[in-house]
Design a protein around this motif. Sequence first.
Motif, PDB file in Angstrom:
ATOM      1  N   LEU A  14      31.974  44.992 101.373  1.00  0.00           N
ATOM      2  CA  LEU A  14      31.974  43.585 101.001  1.00  0.00           C
ATOM      3  C   LEU A  14      30.874  43.300  99.982  1.00  0.00           C
ATOM      4  O   LEU A  14      29.786  43.876 100.035  1.00  0.00           O
ATOM      5  CB  LEU A  14      31.751  42.707 102.232  1.00  0.00           C
ATOM      6  CG  LEU A  14      32.830  42.729 103.319  1.00  0.00           C
ATOM      7  CD1 LEU A  14      32.442  41.767 104.447  1.00  0.00           C
ATOM      8  CD2 LEU A  14      34.193  42.369 102.773  1.00  0.00           C
ATOM      9  N   TRP A  15      31.209  42.415  99.059  1.00  0.00           N
ATOM     10  CA  TRP A  15      30.261  41.808  98.126  1.00  0.00           C
ATOM     11  C   TRP A  15      29.767  42.721  97.007  1.00  0.00           C
ATOM     12  O   TRP A  15      28.878  42.345  96.248  1.00  0.00           O
ATOM     13  CB  TRP A  15      29.086  41.187  98.880  1.00  0.00           C
ATOM     14  CG  TRP A  15      29.535  40.082  99.798  1.00  0.00           C
ATOM     15  CD1 TRP A  15      30.351  39.039  99.489  1.00  0.00           C
ATOM     16  CD2 TRP A  15      29.200  39.925 101.175  1.00  0.00           C
ATOM     17  NE1 TRP A  15      30.552  38.240 100.589  1.00  0.00           N
ATOM     18  CE2 TRP A  15      29.860  38.753 101.645  1.00  0.00           C
ATOM     19  CE3 TRP A  15      28.408  40.650 102.057  1.00  0.00           C
ATOM     20  CZ2 TRP A  15      29.748  38.296 102.951  1.00  0.00           C
ATOM     21  CZ3 TRP A  15      28.297  40.199 103.363  1.00  0.00           C
ATOM     22  CH2 TRP A  15      28.947  39.036 103.804  1.00  0.00           C
ATOM     23  N   LEU A  16      30.325  43.914  96.892  1.00  0.00           N
ATOM     24  CA  LEU A  16      30.016  44.774  95.761  1.00  0.00           C
ATOM     25  C   LEU A  16      31.315  45.219  95.100  1.00  0.00           C
ATOM     26  O   LEU A  16      32.264  45.591  95.792  1.00  0.00           O
ATOM     27  CB  LEU A  16      29.223  46.013  96.192  1.00  0.00           C
ATOM     28  CG  LEU A  16      27.788  45.802  96.663  1.00  0.00           C
ATOM     29  CD1 LEU A  16      27.180  47.145  97.092  1.00  0.00           C
ATOM     30  CD2 LEU A  16      26.927  45.158  95.580  1.00  0.00           C
ATOM     31  N   ASP A  43      41.139  43.032  94.199  1.00  0.00           N
ATOM     32  CA  ASP A  43      40.023  43.139  93.256  1.00  0.00           C
ATOM     33  C   ASP A  43      40.555  43.241  91.827  1.00  0.00           C
ATOM     34  O   ASP A  43      41.566  43.902  91.571  1.00  0.00           O
ATOM     35  CB  ASP A  43      39.180  44.385  93.537  1.00  0.00           C
ATOM     36  CG  ASP A  43      38.238  44.219  94.715  1.00  0.00           C
ATOM     37  OD1 ASP A  43      38.128  43.098  95.236  1.00  0.00           O
ATOM     38  OD2 ASP A  43      37.611  45.228  95.112  1.00  0.00           O
ATOM     39  N   SER A  44      39.861  42.620  90.911  1.00  0.00           N
ATOM     40  CA  SER A  44      40.184  42.760  89.493  1.00  0.00           C
ATOM     41  C   SER A  44      39.421  43.941  88.911  1.00  0.00           C
ATOM     42  O   SER A  44      38.451  44.428  89.514  1.00  0.00           O
ATOM     43  CB  SER A  44      39.842  41.472  88.747  1.00  0.00           C
ATOM     44  OG  SER A  44      40.629  40.399  89.231  1.00  0.00           O
ATOM     45  N   PRO A  45      39.800  44.409  87.726  1.00  0.00           N
ATOM     46  CA  PRO A  45      39.173  45.611  87.172  1.00  0.00           C
ATOM     47  C   PRO A  45      37.689  45.475  86.872  1.00  0.00           C
ATOM     48  O   PRO A  45      36.979  46.472  86.841  1.00  0.00           O
ATOM     49  CB  PRO A  45      39.971  45.859  85.880  1.00  0.00           C
ATOM     50  CG  PRO A  45      41.283  45.199  86.108  1.00  0.00           C
ATOM     51  CD  PRO A  45      40.986  44.001  86.940  1.00  0.00           C
ATOM     52  N   THR A  46      37.205  44.254  86.628  1.00  0.00           N
ATOM     53  CA  THR A  46      35.797  44.078  86.288  1.00  0.00           C
ATOM     54  C   THR A  46      35.141  43.078  87.235  1.00  0.00           C
ATOM     55  O   THR A  46      35.818  42.302  87.923  1.00  0.00           O
ATOM     56  CB  THR A  46      35.624  43.563  84.849  1.00  0.00           C
ATOM     57  OG1 THR A  46      36.125  42.214  84.771  1.00  0.00           O
ATOM     58  CG2 THR A  46      36.361  44.456  83.849  1.00  0.00           C
ATOM     59  N   VAL A  47      33.816  43.106  87.243  1.00  0.00           N
ATOM     60  CA  VAL A  47      33.053  42.162  88.063  1.00  0.00           C
ATOM     61  C   VAL A  47      33.356  40.731  87.653  1.00  0.00           C
ATOM     62  O   VAL A  47      33.636  39.865  88.499  1.00  0.00           O
ATOM     63  CB  VAL A  47      31.544  42.458  87.933  1.00  0.00           C
ATOM     64  CG1 VAL A  47      30.721  41.357  88.595  1.00  0.00           C
ATOM     65  CG2 VAL A  47      31.201  43.815  88.544  1.00  0.00           C
ATOM     66  N   ASP A  48      33.320  40.456  86.350  1.00  0.00           N
ATOM     67  CA  ASP A  48      33.535  39.087  85.873  1.00  0.00           C
ATOM     68  C   ASP A  48      34.921  38.582  86.226  1.00  0.00           C
ATOM     69  O   ASP A  48      35.082  37.420  86.637  1.00  0.00           O
ATOM     70  CB  ASP A  48      33.329  39.025  84.356  1.00  0.00           C
ATOM     71  CG  ASP A  48      31.861  39.153  83.961  1.00  0.00           C
ATOM     72  OD1 ASP A  48      30.994  38.943  84.825  1.00  0.00           O
ATOM     73  OD2 ASP A  48      31.598  39.459  82.775  1.00  0.00           O
ATOM     74  N   GLU A  49      35.939  39.429  86.088  1.00  0.00           N
ATOM     75  CA  GLU A  49      37.298  39.018  86.435  1.00  0.00           C
ATOM     76  C   GLU A  49      37.426  38.747  87.927  1.00  0.00           C
ATOM     77  O   GLU A  49      38.116  37.801  88.338  1.00  0.00           O
ATOM     78  CB  GLU A  49      38.291  40.100  86.014  1.00  0.00           C
ATOM     79  CG  GLU A  49      38.524  40.219  84.531  1.00  0.00           C
ATOM     80  CD  GLU A  49      39.513  41.332  84.218  1.00  0.00           C
ATOM     81  OE1 GLU A  49      40.715  41.151  84.492  1.00  0.00           O
ATOM     82  OE2 GLU A  49      39.073  42.386  83.724  1.00  0.00           O
ATOM     83  N   SER A 171      34.103  38.306  98.333  1.00  0.00           N
ATOM     84  CA  SER A 171      34.896  39.234  99.133  1.00  0.00           C
ATOM     85  C   SER A 171      35.588  38.473 100.262  1.00  0.00           C
ATOM     86  O   SER A 171      35.168  37.368 100.625  1.00  0.00           O
ATOM     87  CB  SER A 171      34.001  40.331  99.724  1.00  0.00           C
ATOM     88  OG  SER A 171      33.538  41.195  98.715  1.00  0.00           O
ATOM     89  N   PRO A 172      36.646  39.045 100.830  1.00  0.00           N
ATOM     90  CA  PRO A 172      37.336  38.351 101.917  1.00  0.00           C
ATOM     91  C   PRO A 172      36.464  38.201 103.148  1.00  0.00           C
ATOM     92  O   PRO A 172      35.707  39.109 103.512  1.00  0.00           O
ATOM     93  CB  PRO A 172      38.539  39.259 102.201  1.00  0.00           C
ATOM     94  CG  PRO A 172      38.144  40.603 101.692  1.00  0.00           C
ATOM     95  CD  PRO A 172      37.264  40.343 100.498  1.00  0.00           C
ATOM     96  N   GLY A 173      36.567  37.055 103.794  1.00  0.00           N
ATOM     97  CA  GLY A 173      35.824  36.847 105.032  1.00  0.00           C
ATOM     98  C   GLY A 173      36.477  37.487 106.239  1.00  0.00           C
ATOM     99  O   GLY A 173      35.812  37.737 107.251  1.00  0.00           O
ATOM    100  N   ARG A 174      37.769  37.775 106.149  1.00  0.00           N
ATOM    101  CA  ARG A 174      38.516  38.235 107.310  1.00  0.00           C
ATOM    102  C   ARG A 174      37.928  39.486 107.977  1.00  0.00           C
ATOM    103  O   ARG A 174      37.859  39.544 109.215  1.00  0.00           O
ATOM    104  CB  ARG A 174      39.971  38.491 106.917  1.00  0.00           C
ATOM    105  CG  ARG A 174      40.854  38.909 108.085  1.00  0.00           C
ATOM    106  CD  ARG A 174      42.313  38.974 107.686  1.00  0.00           C
ATOM    107  NE  ARG A 174      43.156  39.425 108.775  1.00  0.00           N
ATOM    108  CZ  ARG A 174      44.478  39.512 108.700  1.00  0.00           C
ATOM    109  NH1 ARG A 174      45.094  39.168 107.590  1.00  0.00           N
ATOM    110  NH2 ARG A 174      45.162  39.938 109.741  1.00  0.00           N
ATOM    111  N   PRO A 175      37.487  40.520 107.229  1.00  0.00           N
ATOM    112  CA  PRO A 175      36.944  41.699 107.912  1.00  0.00           C
ATOM    113  C   PRO A 175      35.765  41.396 108.823  1.00  0.00           C
ATOM    114  O   PRO A 175      35.598  42.050 109.862  1.00  0.00           O
ATOM    115  CB  PRO A 175      36.535  42.616 106.752  1.00  0.00           C
ATOM    116  CG  PRO A 175      37.455  42.243 105.639  1.00  0.00           C
ATOM    117  CD  PRO A 175      37.599  40.752 105.770  1.00  0.00           C
ATOM    118  N   LEU A 176      34.951  40.411 108.460  1.00  0.00           N
ATOM    119  CA  LEU A 176      33.818  40.057 109.313  1.00  0.00           C
ATOM    120  C   LEU A 176      34.285  39.463 110.638  1.00  0.00           C
ATOM    121  O   LEU A 176      33.712  39.733 111.698  1.00  0.00           O
ATOM    122  CB  LEU A 176      32.900  39.092 108.578  1.00  0.00           C
ATOM    123  CG  LEU A 176      32.079  39.727 107.451  1.00  0.00           C
ATOM    124  CD1 LEU A 176      31.542  38.663 106.514  1.00  0.00           C
ATOM    125  CD2 LEU A 176      30.947  40.567 108.015  1.00  0.00           C
TER     126      LEU A 176
END
Length: 266
Positions: A14-16, A43-49, A171-176
């Motif tokens: 998550l979050w990376l 996830d998109s191909p880049t961080v910004d996307e 990132s999705p909250g569901r896994p938490l």
Amino acid sequence: MTTDRLPVVFVHGLWLHADSWTPWVGLFREAGYEPQAPGWPGDSPTVDETRANADRVAGVGIDAVVDHYAGILRDLDTPPIVVGHSFGGLIVQRLLGQSLAAAAVALDPAPIKGVLFLPPSSLRVASIALRNPANRGRAVALTREQFRYGFGNALPQQESDALYERWAIPSPGRPLFEVAFANLNPSSPAKVDTRNATRGPLLLTLGGKDHTVAPAIVRTTARLYRKSPAVTELRQYPDRGHSLGIDSGWHIVADDVLAWLRARGF
């Protein structure tokens, strides 16, 4: 295209963003492996996307992530090594338990089913999502200060902020939620086959200053594997936090992982 290089698949948590594995991918390629770092579903191909299209990851759960990577692994010519961080560490344990990988490395892995106690620091990080039930179906982002507590607490402020700007994504909250209630759910997606006697070797790591996956979580995880004769080893980094795979000391951890794999014949 076929290759005689052993494949390695890196799985982020998550979050990376998956691009946070870029230094590892380069190092493993130079070491003679065939590495790749696919993102999670949505996830998109880049961080910004990914930041701009956070809703694409909303609602994604552990099973969907495992199925996504299982499909990638099955398309390879040979079972790969899988390396995951945080929730990625949970994912690679499931893949190894299902005998889809030759070996696995779980860096500061999120708690699997059977880990009963979550230390206060881990609960504080998880509460970023858990405090609002609606976050189960949403994408959740960290503030700079939350990233500092959860990932960069063992780093200088400037380095933590730089990592946040470079790699942090919603990132999705569901896994938490799935992990938080794992021990109440007989079919929890956080359940790992820790008794698989024929699986490949597993290396777990912990950071002694990790707030997100506190050391007690990883030690308990290691104990859950005691009933399997398959190899499970624990490596500890007392002065490192949850950023141990992406901060300025990443090479120390990566070199240790490479040495462990070589010692195991990979």
